[in-house]
Motif scaffolding. Structure first.
Motif, PDB file in Angstrom:
ATOM      1  N   LEU A  25      33.990  49.913  42.054  1.00  0.00           N
ATOM      2  CA  LEU A  25      34.202  48.342  42.419  1.00  0.00           C
ATOM      3  C   LEU A  25      33.125  47.552  43.175  1.00  0.00           C
ATOM      4  N   TYR A  26      32.582  48.379  43.961  1.00  0.00           N
ATOM      5  CA  TYR A  26      31.579  47.972  44.875  1.00  0.00           C
ATOM      6  C   TYR A  26      30.151  47.494  44.180  1.00  0.00           C
ATOM      7  N   ALA A  27      29.746  48.533  43.094  1.00  0.00           N
ATOM      8  CA  ALA A  27      28.643  48.490  42.321  1.00  0.00           C
ATOM      9  C   ALA A  27      28.853  47.225  41.192  1.00  0.00           C
ATOM     10  N   ALA A  28      29.940  47.164  40.909  1.00  0.00           N
ATOM     11  CA  ALA A  28      30.232  46.046  39.564  1.00  0.00           C
ATOM     12  C   ALA A  28      30.351  44.689  40.033  1.00  0.00           C
ATOM     13  N   LEU A  29      31.111  44.630  41.381  1.00  0.00           N
ATOM     14  CA  LEU A  29      31.140  43.128  41.893  1.00  0.00           C
ATOM     15  C   LEU A  29      30.172  42.678  42.864  1.00  0.00           C
ATOM     16  N   ASP A  30      29.332  43.605  43.605  1.00  0.00           N
ATOM     17  CA  ASP A  30      28.575  43.284  44.533  1.00  0.00           C
ATOM     18  C   ASP A  30      29.030  42.376  45.411  1.00  0.00           C
ATOM     19  N   LEU A  31      29.943  42.383  46.254  1.00  0.00           N
ATOM     20  CA  LEU A  31      30.824  41.410  47.139  1.00  0.00           C
ATOM     21  C   LEU A  31      29.785  40.800  48.279  1.00  0.00           C
ATOM     22  N   GLN A  32      29.917  39.441  48.367  1.00  0.00           N
ATOM     23  CA  GLN A  32      29.239  38.858  49.115  1.00  0.00           C
ATOM     24  C   GLN A  32      30.074  38.046  50.475  1.00  0.00           C
ATOM     25  N   PRO A  33      29.399  37.588  51.487  1.00  0.00           N
ATOM     26  CA  PRO A  33      30.286  36.824  52.298  1.00  0.00           C
ATOM     27  C   PRO A  33      31.057  35.657  51.735  1.00  0.00           C
ATOM     28  N   ASP A  34      30.581  35.068  50.704  1.00  0.00           N
ATOM     29  CA  ASP A  34      31.213  33.756  50.637  1.00  0.00           C
ATOM     30  C   ASP A  34      31.938  33.839  49.246  1.00  0.00           C
ATOM     31  N   ASP A  35      32.361  35.212  48.816  1.00  0.00           N
ATOM     32  CA  ASP A  35      33.108  35.566  47.571  1.00  0.00           C
ATOM     33  C   ASP A  35      34.900  35.328  47.904  1.00  0.00           C
ATOM     34  N   ALA A  37      37.823  37.326  46.144  1.00  0.00           N
ATOM     35  CA  ALA A  37      37.817  38.339  45.262  1.00  0.00           C
ATOM     36  C   ALA A  37      39.387  38.546  45.094  1.00  0.00           C
ATOM     37  N   LEU A  38      39.712  38.427  43.480  1.00  0.00           N
ATOM     38  CA  LEU A  38      40.929  38.786  43.166  1.00  0.00           C
ATOM     39  C   LEU A  38      41.008  40.303  42.792  1.00  0.00           C
ATOM     40  N   ILE A  39      41.923  40.854  43.362  1.00  0.00           N
ATOM     41  CA  ILE A  39      42.188  42.423  43.108  1.00  0.00           C
ATOM     42  C   ILE A  39      43.651  42.538  42.459  1.00  0.00           C
ATOM     43  N   GLN A 281      40.271  28.900  40.777  1.00  0.00           N
ATOM     44  CA  GLN A 281      38.981  28.326  40.518  1.00  0.00           C
ATOM     45  C   GLN A 281      38.014  28.627  41.468  1.00  0.00           C
ATOM     46  N   SER A 282      38.362  28.951  42.687  1.00  0.00           N
ATOM     47  CA  SER A 282      37.793  29.619  43.695  1.00  0.00           C
ATOM     48  C   SER A 282      37.067  30.893  43.602  1.00  0.00           C
ATOM     49  N   VAL A 283      37.832  31.684  42.720  1.00  0.00           N
ATOM     50  CA  VAL A 283      37.730  33.373  42.618  1.00  0.00           C
ATOM     51  C   VAL A 283      36.388  33.485  42.047  1.00  0.00           C
ATOM     52  N   SER A 284      35.412  34.267  42.472  1.00  0.00           N
ATOM     53  CA  SER A 284      34.180  34.628  41.937  1.00  0.00           C
ATOM     54  C   SER A 284      33.774  35.938  41.581  1.00  0.00           C
ATOM     55  N   LYS A 285      34.863  36.801  42.003  1.00  0.00           N
ATOM     56  CA  LYS A 285      34.780  38.186  41.714  1.00  0.00           C
ATOM     57  C   LYS A 285      36.282  38.594  41.591  1.00  0.00           C
ATOM     58  N   ALA A 286      36.298  39.600  40.519  1.00  0.00           N
ATOM     59  CA  ALA A 286      37.606  39.938  40.235  1.00  0.00           C
ATOM     60  C   ALA A 286      37.654  41.343  39.496  1.00  0.00           C
ATOM     61  N   SER A 287      38.598  42.233  40.105  1.00  0.00           N
ATOM     62  CA  SER A 287      38.733  43.424  39.772  1.00  0.00           C
ATOM     63  C   SER A 287      40.197  43.435  39.026  1.00  0.00           C
ATOM     64  N   LEU A 288      40.076  43.907  37.786  1.00  0.00           N
ATOM     65  CA  LEU A 288      41.459  43.656  37.087  1.00  0.00           C
ATOM     66  C   LEU A 288      41.938  45.125  36.373  1.00  0.00           C
ATOM     67  N   SER A 289      41.459  46.234  37.327  1.00  0.00           N
ATOM     68  CA  SER A 289      42.288  47.400  37.081  1.00  0.00           C
ATOM     69  C   SER A 289      42.266  47.827  35.632  1.00  0.00           C
ATOM     70  N   ALA A 312      34.843  22.867  35.041  1.00  0.00           N
ATOM     71  CA  ALA A 312      34.353  22.708  36.412  1.00  0.00           C
ATOM     72  C   ALA A 312      35.480  21.959  37.281  1.00  0.00           C
ATOM     73  N   PRO A 313      35.433  22.603  38.791  1.00  0.00           N
ATOM     74  CA  PRO A 313      34.446  23.142  39.311  1.00  0.00           C
ATOM     75  C   PRO A 313      34.571  24.586  39.513  1.00  0.00           C
ATOM     76  N   ALA A 314      35.442  25.195  38.537  1.00  0.00           N
ATOM     77  CA  ALA A 314      35.484  26.951  38.627  1.00  0.00           C
ATOM     78  C   ALA A 314      34.082  27.331  39.009  1.00  0.00           C
ATOM     79  N   ARG A 315      34.079  28.419  39.839  1.00  0.00           N
ATOM     80  CA  ARG A 315      32.837  29.214  40.195  1.00  0.00           C
ATOM     81  C   ARG A 315      32.535  30.137  39.039  1.00  0.00           C
ATOM     82  N   PRO A 316      31.142  30.599  39.080  1.00  0.00           N
ATOM     83  CA  PRO A 316      31.136  31.751  38.078  1.00  0.00           C
ATOM     84  C   PRO A 316      31.773  32.881  38.513  1.00  0.00           C
TER      85      PRO A 316
END
Length: 384
Positions: A25-35, A37-39, A281-289, A312-316
């Motif tokens: 999970l951590y290696a794939a998503l590289d979670l950052q302070p402004d992310d 995350a949808l889990i 739209q604000s989700v930048s990282k997602a773990s979809l099991s 737009a304005p969805a995040r990467p």
């Protein structure tokens, strides 16, 4: 998304543990302070592990409200009790401690929730990690074996190197009787004890034989004694060393989790629908099991194309999911932005032997997106 999961009753606890490893999970998503995350909630482990990584916000989502209720129970234990209560409730120290922790929790829960917990522990006196349908099934395999085979399986934990472990497995376990017992227990007919058979509609591989080969291969890469999932799979939660536990269940992380609980929100619903909604739209990282296990390849392609076309304005968006018996996203296409090298690397290092591979997708920002600085400012305002 047109998923077979929507066709089964969502009135029971199907998972007591998240089987997708935290390191992956951590290696794939590289979670950052402004992310954001949808889990997928499942048993809540990775929603809590994501909080520990320090993103601005975590949304836990599940179609099954019972899974979200399990996470709320864990959140209550973290917020109102010391680490030993959560540890006991999970079943890490045996049934007697489960009962003590349950009694402690009932003093702080609202009466209706306390009654629900009491009934849950009455049905599952060995703790919450074993309360899921899947966990009850897989951990019943070893007790079904003759005592000699149980003893030989325990011997895996004494191996101190991969070479020693491979030799031990080949000489002591990889025998026709054990192989037949494993394959029969985890074949398609028996798998329905752990998962609703409707969830295997799109499975391309046979369960037992496939899982046996994955186990054999896994034992050539990772030491069983240091692998949380393999030890839990065969021997259950009791006696697991603290350092092997998912980070969210380690006592040293309890205070950090408690401090970050306000960043977590729970939703009942379908993950890809949320990602395609205005709120997502604000989700930048997602773990979809392994939610794409339960859809056709055509439906997966349709959903992935829709995610790639978010306006737009969805995040990467960086997303990770796990294949089980269906090989979704085999190639990079315009609609499926697979990070092939990352996916292959993480697949070889994933901690759980029975998955068929990890897939990491990287959807770029839509054309016309706000500048990075502007977007970060908007995100900071959202979470203020």
């Amino acid at each position: 998304m047109h998923s077979e999961f929507a066709q089964i009753p969502l009135d029971r606890l199907r998972y007591g543990l998240v089987w997708e490893g935290t390191a992956t999970l951590y290696a794939a998503l590289d979670l950052q302070p402004d992310d954001h995350a949808l889990i997928i909630t499942s048993a809540g482990c990775n929603a809590l592990n994501a909080l520990l990584a320090g993103p601005a916000r975590v949304t836990a989502i599940d179609l099954n409200p019972v899974q979200n209720h399990l996470l709320r129970l864990k959140l209550h234990a973290i917020a109102h009790h010391p680490p030993a209560v959560l540890r006991g409730l999970l079943g890490l120290d045996g049934p007697a401690t489960v009962a003590v922790s349950g009694a402690a929790l009932q003093t702080t829960l609202p009466p209706a929730e306390a009654a629900t917990l009491a009934e849950c522990l009455r049905q599952h006196p060995r703790g919450l990690l074993l309360a899921g349908q899947l966990e009850g099934y897989v951990t019943s395999f070893v007790p079904s074996l003759p005592a000699e085979w149980q003893h030989r399986l325990r011997g895996l934990l004494a191996c101190e190197s991969i070479r020693q472990q491979q030799a031990y497995f080949a000489g002591e376990l990889d025998q026709p009787a054990f192989r037949r017992a494993f394959i029969a227990y985890f074949d398609a007919a028996n798998l329905s004890r752990g998962r609703d058979p409707r969830l295997f509609r799109y499975a391309a591989d046979a369960g037992g034989a496939t899982f046996y080969e994955r186990l054999r291969h896994h034992l050539g890469r990772q030491l069983a004694r240091d692998n949380f999932f393999l030890r839990f799979f065969f021997f259950g939660p009791e006696g697991l060393p603290e350092y092997l536990l998912p980070p969210c269940y380690q006592a040293a992380r309890h205070a950090t989790l408690r401090a970050r609980l306000p960043r977590l929100r729970l939703r009942t619903g379908e993950a890809t629908e949320f990602l395609l909604s205005a709120a997502g739209q604000s989700v930048s990282k997602a773990s979809l099991s392994n939610i794409f296990e339960y859809v056709s390849p055509a439906e997966f392609a349709r959903v992935s194309a829709a995610l790639a076309a978010r306006p737009a304005p969805a995040r990467p968006l960086r997303a990770v999911f796990w294949n089980l018996l269906q090989a979704q996203a085999p190639l990079h296409t315009a609609a499926v932005p697979l990070l092939a090298a990352t996916s292959a690397h993480l697949s070889t290092r994933d901690a759980c032997f029975y998955f068929g591979g990890v897939r990491v997708l990287d959807y770029p920002a839509p054309v016309g997106e706000e500048s990075e600085i502007g977007q970060r400012s908007a995100l900071a305002g959202e979470f203020a």
